[in-house]
Design a protein around this motif. Structure first.
Motif, PDB file in Angstrom:
ATOM      1  N   VAL A 249      40.022  43.936  37.828  1.00 46.30           N
ATOM      2  CA  VAL A 249      41.005  44.581  38.700  1.00 46.30           C
ATOM      3  C   VAL A 249      40.333  45.409  39.781  1.00 46.30           C
ATOM      4  N   SER A 250      39.086  45.735  39.577  1.00 45.49           N
ATOM      5  CA  SER A 250      38.326  46.529  40.541  1.00 45.49           C
ATOM      6  C   SER A 250      36.851  46.203  40.358  1.00 45.49           C
ATOM      7  N   THR A 251      36.062  46.534  41.366  1.00 46.91           N
ATOM      8  CA  THR A 251      34.619  46.362  41.206  1.00 46.91           C
ATOM      9  C   THR A 251      34.085  47.334  40.159  1.00 46.91           C
ATOM     10  N   THR A 252      34.731  48.483  39.999  1.00 49.95           N
ATOM     11  CA  THR A 252      34.278  49.398  38.957  1.00 49.95           C
ATOM     12  C   THR A 252      34.429  48.788  37.568  1.00 49.95           C
ATOM     13  N   GLU A 253      35.402  47.920  37.367  1.00 47.56           N
ATOM     14  CA  GLU A 253      35.493  47.220  36.088  1.00 47.56           C
ATOM     15  C   GLU A 253      34.270  46.327  35.904  1.00 47.56           C
ATOM     16  N   GLY A 254      33.797  45.731  36.995  1.00 51.94           N
ATOM     17  CA  GLY A 254      32.578  44.936  36.933  1.00 51.94           C
ATOM     18  C   GLY A 254      31.352  45.783  36.636  1.00 51.94           C
ATOM     19  N   VAL A 255      31.304  46.988  37.212  1.00 55.41           N
ATOM     20  CA  VAL A 255      30.196  47.904  36.911  1.00 55.41           C
ATOM     21  C   VAL A 255      30.205  48.258  35.429  1.00 55.41           C
ATOM     22  N   LEU A 256      31.387  48.513  34.885  1.00 56.96           N
ATOM     23  CA  LEU A 256      31.501  48.808  33.453  1.00 56.96           C
ATOM     24  C   LEU A 256      30.968  47.646  32.621  1.00 56.96           C
ATOM     25  N   ALA A 257      31.325  46.419  33.010  1.00 57.17           N
ATOM     26  CA  ALA A 257      30.827  45.250  32.285  1.00 57.17           C
ATOM     27  C   ALA A 257      29.310  45.154  32.364  1.00 57.17           C
ATOM     28  N   TRP A 258      28.737  45.484  33.526  1.00 63.24           N
ATOM     29  CA  TRP A 258      27.281  45.419  33.679  1.00 63.24           C
ATOM     30  C   TRP A 258      26.596  46.493  32.837  1.00 63.24           C
ATOM     31  N   LEU A 259      27.155  47.695  32.828  1.00 63.00           N
ATOM     32  CA  LEU A 259      26.569  48.751  31.994  1.00 63.00           C
ATOM     33  C   LEU A 259      26.599  48.352  30.525  1.00 63.00           C
ATOM     34  N   ASP A 260      27.670  47.683  30.100  1.00 60.47           N
ATOM     35  CA  ASP A 260      27.737  47.189  28.727  1.00 60.47           C
ATOM     36  C   ASP A 260      26.649  46.156  28.479  1.00 60.47           C
ATOM     37  N   GLN A 261      26.429  45.268  29.447  1.00 63.99           N
ATOM     38  CA  GLN A 261      25.375  44.259  29.329  1.00 63.99           C
ATOM     39  C   GLN A 261      24.007  44.909  29.180  1.00 63.99           C
ATOM     40  N   LEU A 262      23.805  46.011  29.891  1.00 61.70           N
ATOM     41  CA  LEU A 262      22.513  46.696  29.878  1.00 61.70           C
ATOM     42  C   LEU A 262      22.368  47.673  28.717  1.00 61.70           C
ATOM     43  N   GLY A 263      23.449  47.914  27.999  1.00 58.70           N
ATOM     44  CA  GLY A 263      23.403  48.857  26.886  1.00 58.70           C
ATOM     45  C   GLY A 263      23.349  50.305  27.335  1.00 58.70           C
ATOM     46  N   MET A 264      23.870  50.589  28.539  1.00 58.20           N
ATOM     47  CA  MET A 264      23.860  51.960  29.062  1.00 58.20           C
ATOM     48  C   MET A 264      25.142  52.679  28.643  1.00 58.20           C
ATOM     49  N   ALA A 265      24.990  53.834  28.039  1.00 62.14           N
ATOM     50  CA  ALA A 265      26.140  54.609  27.567  1.00 62.14           C
ATOM     51  C   ALA A 265      26.863  55.263  28.752  1.00 62.14           C
ATOM     52  N   LEU A 266      28.161  55.495  28.578  1.00 65.42           N
ATOM     53  CA  LEU A 266      28.956  56.158  29.604  1.00 65.42           C
ATOM     54  C   LEU A 266      28.804  57.669  29.517  1.00 65.42           C
ATOM     55  N   THR A 267      28.569  58.302  30.648  1.00 66.10           N
ATOM     56  CA  THR A 267      28.606  59.757  30.745  1.00 66.10           C
ATOM     57  C   THR A 267      29.923  60.157  31.408  1.00 66.10           C
TER      58      THR A 267
END
Length: 326
Positions: free
Chosen positions: A129-147
Protein backbone atom coordinates in the motif's frame (compact mmCIF):
# COMPACT_ATOMS: atom_id res chain seq x y z
CA UNK A 1 6.24 -7.59 -9.14
CA UNK A 2 10.03 -7.87 -9.04
CA UNK A 3 11.76 -8.75 -5.77
CA UNK A 4 15.53 -9.15 -6.06
CA UNK A 5 15.93 -9.80 -2.33
CA UNK A 6 19.27 -11.63 -2.41
CA UNK A 7 20.97 -9.07 -4.63
CA UNK A 8 19.56 -6.11 -2.69
CA UNK A 9 20.52 -7.65 0.65
CA UNK A 10 24.09 -8.29 -0.54
CA UNK A 11 24.46 -4.74 -1.84
CA UNK A 12 23.23 -3.20 1.40
CA UNK A 13 25.27 -5.45 3.68
CA UNK A 14 28.42 -4.51 1.75
CA UNK A 15 27.71 -0.77 1.94
CA UNK A 16 28.76 1.50 4.78
CA UNK A 17 27.79 4.89 3.30
CA UNK A 18 24.59 4.36 1.29
CA UNK A 19 22.90 7.34 -0.32
CA UNK A 20 19.11 7.33 0.10
CA UNK A 21 16.99 9.49 -2.20
CA UNK A 22 13.33 9.95 -3.09
CA UNK A 23 11.24 11.80 -5.66
CA UNK A 24 10.58 15.49 -6.22
CA UNK A 25 7.40 16.97 -4.72
CA UNK A 26 7.75 14.43 -1.87
CA UNK A 27 4.75 13.20 0.11
CA UNK A 28 4.41 11.31 3.38
CA UNK A 29 5.38 7.99 1.83
CA UNK A 30 8.48 9.52 0.23
CA UNK A 31 9.70 11.04 3.49
CA UNK A 32 8.48 8.07 5.54
CA UNK A 33 10.42 5.55 3.48
CA UNK A 34 13.50 7.80 3.26
CA UNK A 35 13.67 8.42 7.00
CA UNK A 36 12.35 5.00 8.02
CA UNK A 37 15.12 3.18 6.19
CA UNK A 38 17.64 5.87 7.09
CA UNK A 39 16.92 5.57 10.82
CA UNK A 40 17.14 1.78 10.60
CA UNK A 41 20.56 1.94 8.94
CA UNK A 42 21.81 4.48 11.50
CA UNK A 43 20.69 2.15 14.30
CA UNK A 44 22.73 -0.63 12.70
CA UNK A 45 25.97 1.34 12.50
CA UNK A 46 25.85 2.59 8.92
CA UNK A 47 26.33 6.21 7.83
CA UNK A 48 23.65 7.00 5.27
CA UNK A 49 23.15 10.25 3.38
CA UNK A 50 19.48 11.22 2.94
CA UNK A 51 18.42 13.59 0.18
CA UNK A 52 15.45 14.91 -1.76
CA UNK A 53 15.51 17.75 -4.27
CA UNK A 54 14.44 20.88 -2.42
CA UNK A 55 15.10 19.39 1.01
CA UNK A 56 12.76 18.71 3.91
CA UNK A 57 9.29 20.23 4.01
CA UNK A 58 7.79 21.72 7.17
CA UNK A 59 4.77 19.41 7.01
CA UNK A 60 6.87 16.31 7.70
CA UNK A 61 9.53 17.84 9.90
CA UNK A 62 8.00 16.01 12.88
CA UNK A 63 9.52 12.74 11.66
CA UNK A 64 12.58 11.54 13.61
CA UNK A 65 15.90 12.81 12.23
CA UNK A 66 14.19 15.01 9.63
CA UNK A 67 17.08 17.47 9.99
CA UNK A 68 19.37 14.92 8.31
CA UNK A 69 17.59 15.32 4.94
CA UNK A 70 19.71 17.24 2.43
CA UNK A 71 18.52 19.18 -0.63
CA UNK A 72 21.38 18.03 -2.90
CA UNK A 73 24.33 15.64 -3.12
CA UNK A 74 27.11 18.20 -3.58
CA UNK A 75 30.35 16.88 -2.11
CA UNK A 76 28.75 13.58 -1.07
CA UNK A 77 30.45 10.23 -1.57
CA UNK A 78 28.91 6.82 -1.05
CA UNK A 79 29.05 3.15 -1.97
CA UNK A 80 25.39 2.42 -2.83
CA UNK A 81 22.33 4.38 -3.94
CA UNK A 82 18.87 3.42 -2.68
CA UNK A 83 16.00 5.05 -4.56
CA UNK A 84 12.69 5.05 -2.70
CA UNK A 85 9.10 5.56 -3.87
CA UNK A 86 10.16 6.63 -7.36
CA UNK A 87 8.61 5.06 -10.45
CA UNK A 88 11.28 6.28 -12.86
CA UNK A 89 14.63 8.06 -12.81
CA UNK A 90 13.27 11.39 -14.00
CA UNK A 91 11.26 11.82 -10.80
CA UNK A 92 14.53 12.24 -8.88
CA UNK A 93 15.33 15.53 -10.57
CA UNK A 94 18.98 16.59 -10.32
CA UNK A 95 19.76 13.89 -7.76
CA UNK A 96 19.80 11.18 -10.43
CA UNK A 97 22.55 12.92 -12.37
CA UNK A 98 24.61 13.11 -9.17
CA UNK A 99 24.11 9.40 -8.50
CA UNK A 100 25.10 8.47 -12.05
CA UNK A 101 28.21 10.64 -11.75
CA UNK A 102 29.23 8.60 -8.70
CA UNK A 103 28.72 5.39 -10.73
CA UNK A 104 26.95 3.63 -7.86
CA UNK A 105 24.87 0.44 -7.94
CA UNK A 106 21.20 1.20 -7.30
CA UNK A 107 18.58 -0.55 -5.19
CA UNK A 108 15.18 0.58 -6.50
CA UNK A 109 12.44 0.10 -3.87
CA UNK A 110 8.94 1.13 -4.87
CA UNK A 111 5.25 0.14 -5.02
CA UNK A 112 4.14 1.82 -8.26
CA UNK A 113 3.01 -0.58 -10.97
CA UNK A 114 4.50 1.72 -13.62
CA UNK A 115 8.04 1.40 -12.19
CA UNK A 116 10.61 1.15 -15.00
CA UNK A 117 12.92 -1.27 -13.11
CA UNK A 118 15.93 1.03 -13.42
CA UNK A 119 17.83 -0.44 -10.46
CA UNK A 120 20.77 -2.80 -10.27
CA UNK A 121 18.45 -4.63 -7.88
CA UNK A 122 14.71 -3.95 -7.89
CA UNK A 123 12.31 -4.40 -5.00
CA UNK A 124 8.94 -3.61 -6.58
CA UNK A 125 5.55 -4.85 -5.40
CA UNK A 126 2.36 -3.00 -6.43
CA UNK A 127 0.49 -4.89 -3.70
CA UNK A 128 2.30 -2.85 -1.05
CA UNK A 129 0.00 0.00 0.00
CA UNK A 130 3.03 2.25 0.41
CA UNK A 131 6.75 2.16 -0.17
CA UNK A 132 7.14 2.14 3.61
CA UNK A 133 5.43 -1.26 3.61
CA UNK A 134 8.19 -2.35 1.25
CA UNK A 135 10.83 -0.93 3.60
CA UNK A 136 9.26 -2.95 6.42
CA UNK A 137 9.48 -6.09 4.28
CA UNK A 138 13.15 -5.38 3.53
CA UNK A 139 13.99 -4.82 7.20
CA UNK A 140 12.35 -8.17 7.94
CA UNK A 141 14.48 -9.77 5.21
CA UNK A 142 17.59 -8.28 6.79
CA UNK A 143 16.61 -9.24 10.33
CA UNK A 144 16.67 -5.60 11.49
CA UNK A 145 14.50 -4.89 14.53
CA UNK A 146 12.07 -1.96 14.57
CA UNK A 147 12.87 1.04 16.75
CA UNK A 148 10.27 3.68 17.68
CA UNK A 149 11.97 6.12 15.28
CA UNK A 150 11.79 3.68 12.38
CA UNK A 151 8.20 2.65 13.18
CA UNK A 152 7.00 6.27 13.31
CA UNK A 153 8.34 6.98 9.81
CA UNK A 154 7.03 3.76 8.29
CA UNK A 155 3.55 4.24 9.72
CA UNK A 156 3.51 7.80 8.38
CA UNK A 157 3.92 6.45 4.85
CA UNK A 158 1.15 3.91 5.29
CA UNK A 159 -1.23 6.45 6.81
CA UNK A 160 -0.72 9.13 4.16
CA UNK A 161 -0.79 6.82 1.14
CA UNK A 162 -4.00 5.10 2.31
CA UNK A 163 -5.70 8.21 3.75
CA UNK A 164 -5.63 6.49 7.14
CA UNK A 165 -6.49 3.03 5.77
CA UNK A 166 -9.47 4.14 3.65
CA UNK A 167 -8.27 3.25 0.13
CA UNK A 168 -9.19 0.08 -1.71
CA UNK A 169 -5.58 -1.13 -1.54
CA UNK A 170 -5.90 -1.80 2.21
CA UNK A 171 -6.13 -5.45 3.25
CA UNK A 172 -6.36 -7.23 6.57
CA UNK A 173 -2.61 -7.82 6.34
CA UNK A 174 -2.09 -4.04 6.03
CA UNK A 175 -3.77 -3.46 9.36
CA UNK A 176 -1.67 -6.20 10.92
CA UNK A 177 1.51 -4.49 9.80
CA UNK A 178 0.24 -1.16 11.10
CA UNK A 179 -0.37 -2.82 14.46
CA UNK A 180 3.25 -4.06 14.44
CA UNK A 181 4.44 -0.49 13.94
CA UNK A 182 2.22 0.82 16.74
CA UNK A 183 3.51 -1.95 19.01
CA UNK A 184 7.07 -0.87 18.11
CA UNK A 185 6.38 2.69 19.27
CA UNK A 186 4.68 4.55 16.41
CA UNK A 187 2.04 7.09 17.46
CA UNK A 188 -0.91 6.77 15.06
CA UNK A 189 -2.92 9.65 16.53
CA UNK A 190 0.04 12.05 16.29
CA UNK A 191 0.78 11.06 12.69
CA UNK A 192 -2.83 11.60 11.62
CA UNK A 193 -2.97 14.96 13.37
CA UNK A 194 0.27 16.19 11.78
CA UNK A 195 -0.53 14.96 8.25
CA UNK A 196 -4.20 14.42 7.39
CA UNK A 197 -5.77 16.71 10.00
CA UNK A 198 -3.55 19.80 9.69
CA UNK A 199 -3.17 22.42 6.96
CA UNK A 200 -0.71 25.30 6.97
CA UNK A 201 -2.37 28.70 7.01
CA UNK A 202 -0.60 29.59 3.77
CA UNK A 203 -2.09 26.52 2.11
CA UNK A 204 -5.61 27.52 3.19
CA UNK A 205 -5.02 30.95 1.69
CA UNK A 206 -3.73 29.28 -1.48
CA UNK A 207 -6.97 27.31 -1.73
CA UNK A 208 -8.90 30.60 -1.47
CA UNK A 209 -6.84 31.92 -4.40
CA UNK A 210 -7.42 29.01 -6.76
CA UNK A 211 -10.79 27.51 -5.82
CA UNK A 212 -12.79 30.12 -7.78
CA UNK A 213 -11.00 28.87 -10.93
CA UNK A 214 -11.90 25.18 -10.53
CA UNK A 215 -13.38 23.58 -13.66
CA UNK A 216 -15.57 20.47 -13.87
CA UNK A 217 -16.41 18.92 -17.24
CA UNK A 218 -17.38 15.39 -18.30
CA UNK A 219 -16.45 13.83 -14.97
CA UNK A 220 -13.06 15.57 -14.74
CA UNK A 221 -12.38 18.29 -12.17
CA UNK A 222 -9.19 20.33 -12.24
CA UNK A 223 -7.44 23.52 -11.20
CA UNK A 224 -4.16 25.28 -11.96
CA UNK A 225 -1.83 26.54 -9.22
CA UNK A 226 0.39 29.32 -10.51
CA UNK A 227 3.50 30.78 -8.93
CA UNK A 228 1.65 34.07 -8.68
CA UNK A 229 -1.13 32.42 -6.64
CA UNK A 230 1.41 30.94 -4.25
CA UNK A 231 3.09 34.30 -3.81
CA UNK A 232 -0.21 36.11 -3.24
CA UNK A 233 -1.23 33.55 -0.60
CA UNK A 234 2.14 33.45 1.14
CA UNK A 235 2.04 29.69 0.57
CA UNK A 236 5.06 27.38 0.75
CA UNK A 237 6.99 26.70 -2.46
CA UNK A 238 5.90 23.05 -2.37
CA UNK A 239 2.72 21.35 -1.27
CA UNK A 240 -0.93 22.27 -1.48
CA UNK A 241 -2.56 20.22 1.28
CA UNK A 242 -3.63 17.40 -1.07
CA UNK A 243 -5.99 19.69 -2.91
CA UNK A 244 -6.36 17.07 -5.63
CA UNK A 245 -7.86 14.66 -3.11
CA UNK A 246 -10.26 17.33 -1.90
CA UNK A 247 -11.42 18.05 -5.46
CA UNK A 248 -12.13 14.36 -6.03
CA UNK A 249 -14.83 14.57 -3.36
CA UNK A 250 -17.04 16.49 -5.80
CA UNK A 251 -20.08 14.30 -6.41
CA UNK A 252 -19.92 14.71 -10.20
CA UNK A 253 -16.19 13.99 -10.50
CA UNK A 254 -14.50 10.69 -11.34
CA UNK A 255 -11.03 12.11 -11.99
CA UNK A 256 -9.24 15.10 -10.42
CA UNK A 257 -6.14 16.94 -11.61
CA UNK A 258 -3.85 19.65 -10.28
CA UNK A 259 -1.51 21.58 -12.59
CA UNK A 260 1.28 23.16 -10.51
CA UNK A 261 3.47 25.76 -12.21
CA UNK A 262 7.16 25.26 -11.38
CA UNK A 263 9.94 27.87 -11.26
CA UNK A 264 11.87 26.08 -14.03
CA UNK A 265 9.03 26.46 -16.53
CA UNK A 266 7.66 22.95 -16.14
CA UNK A 267 4.30 21.81 -14.76
CA UNK A 268 3.90 19.23 -12.01
CA UNK A 269 0.75 17.21 -12.66
CA UNK A 270 -1.06 15.28 -9.92
CA UNK A 271 -3.95 12.95 -10.75
CA UNK A 272 -6.49 11.09 -8.64
CA UNK A 273 -9.44 8.88 -9.55
CA UNK A 274 -12.26 7.04 -7.86
CA UNK A 275 -12.33 3.21 -8.15
CA UNK A 276 -13.18 2.09 -11.66
CA UNK A 277 -10.99 4.66 -13.45
CA UNK A 278 -7.31 4.60 -14.44
CA UNK A 279 -5.10 7.71 -14.27
CA UNK A 280 -1.80 5.81 -14.34
CA UNK A 281 -2.29 5.23 -18.06
CA UNK A 282 -2.71 8.95 -18.65
CA UNK A 283 0.32 9.81 -16.51
CA UNK A 284 2.42 7.31 -18.46
CA UNK A 285 1.24 8.91 -21.70
CA UNK A 286 2.82 12.16 -20.52
CA UNK A 287 6.07 10.63 -19.27
CA UNK A 288 5.03 9.98 -15.69
CA UNK A 289 3.57 7.05 -13.80
CA UNK A 290 2.01 5.88 -10.57
CA UNK A 291 -1.00 3.88 -9.47
CA UNK A 292 -4.34 3.27 -11.10
CA UNK A 293 -6.05 5.74 -8.75
CA UNK A 294 -3.13 8.10 -8.03
CA UNK A 295 -0.47 9.15 -10.50
CA UNK A 296 1.54 12.10 -11.70
CA UNK A 297 3.98 13.50 -14.23
CA UNK A 298 6.27 16.44 -14.93
CA UNK A 299 5.42 18.20 -18.19
CA UNK A 300 7.44 20.65 -20.25
CA UNK A 301 5.56 23.93 -20.41
CA UNK A 302 3.28 26.07 -18.30
CA UNK A 303 -0.09 24.90 -16.96
CA UNK A 304 -1.85 26.98 -19.61
CA UNK A 305 0.16 25.38 -22.44
CA UNK A 306 -0.35 21.75 -21.37
CA UNK A 307 -3.89 21.97 -19.98
CA UNK A 308 -5.89 21.22 -23.14
CA UNK A 309 -4.00 18.07 -24.14
CA UNK A 310 -4.01 16.62 -20.63
CA UNK A 311 -7.68 17.34 -20.00
CA UNK A 312 -8.62 15.72 -23.32
CA UNK A 313 -6.80 12.56 -22.25
CA UNK A 314 -8.45 12.62 -18.83
CA UNK A 315 -11.91 13.03 -20.33
CA UNK A 316 -11.24 9.98 -22.49
CA UNK A 317 -10.17 8.06 -19.38
CA UNK A 318 -13.39 9.15 -17.68
CA UNK A 319 -15.43 7.88 -20.64
CA UNK A 320 -13.69 4.52 -20.54
CA UNK A 321 -14.22 3.94 -16.82
CA UNK A 322 -17.16 2.87 -14.71
CA UNK A 323 -17.41 3.64 -10.99
CA UNK A 324 -17.13 0.49 -8.88
CA UNK A 325 -17.86 1.96 -5.47
CA UNK A 326 -21.62 2.20 -5.99
Amino acid sequence: MRLDWEQANALLRAAQQPILVTHTQPDGDAFGSLLGLGNALIAHGKSPTLAVEGGMTDRFRFLPNADRVRSNLEGVTGDLAIVLDCSDERRLGALMAAIKALNLPIVNLDHHRTNTLFGTANLIDPEWVSTTEGVLAWLDQLGMALTPEVAQCLLCGMVTDTLCFRTDSVKADTLGKAQRLVDAGANLNYIVQKTLSTLQTGVIRLWSQVMPTVKLEDGVIWVKITLAARQAAGAPERGDGDLVGFLLQAEDAYIAAIFREQPDGTTDLSLRAVPGFDVARVATQFGGGGHTLAAGATLQGTPDSVEAEVIAALKEAARQGTPTFA
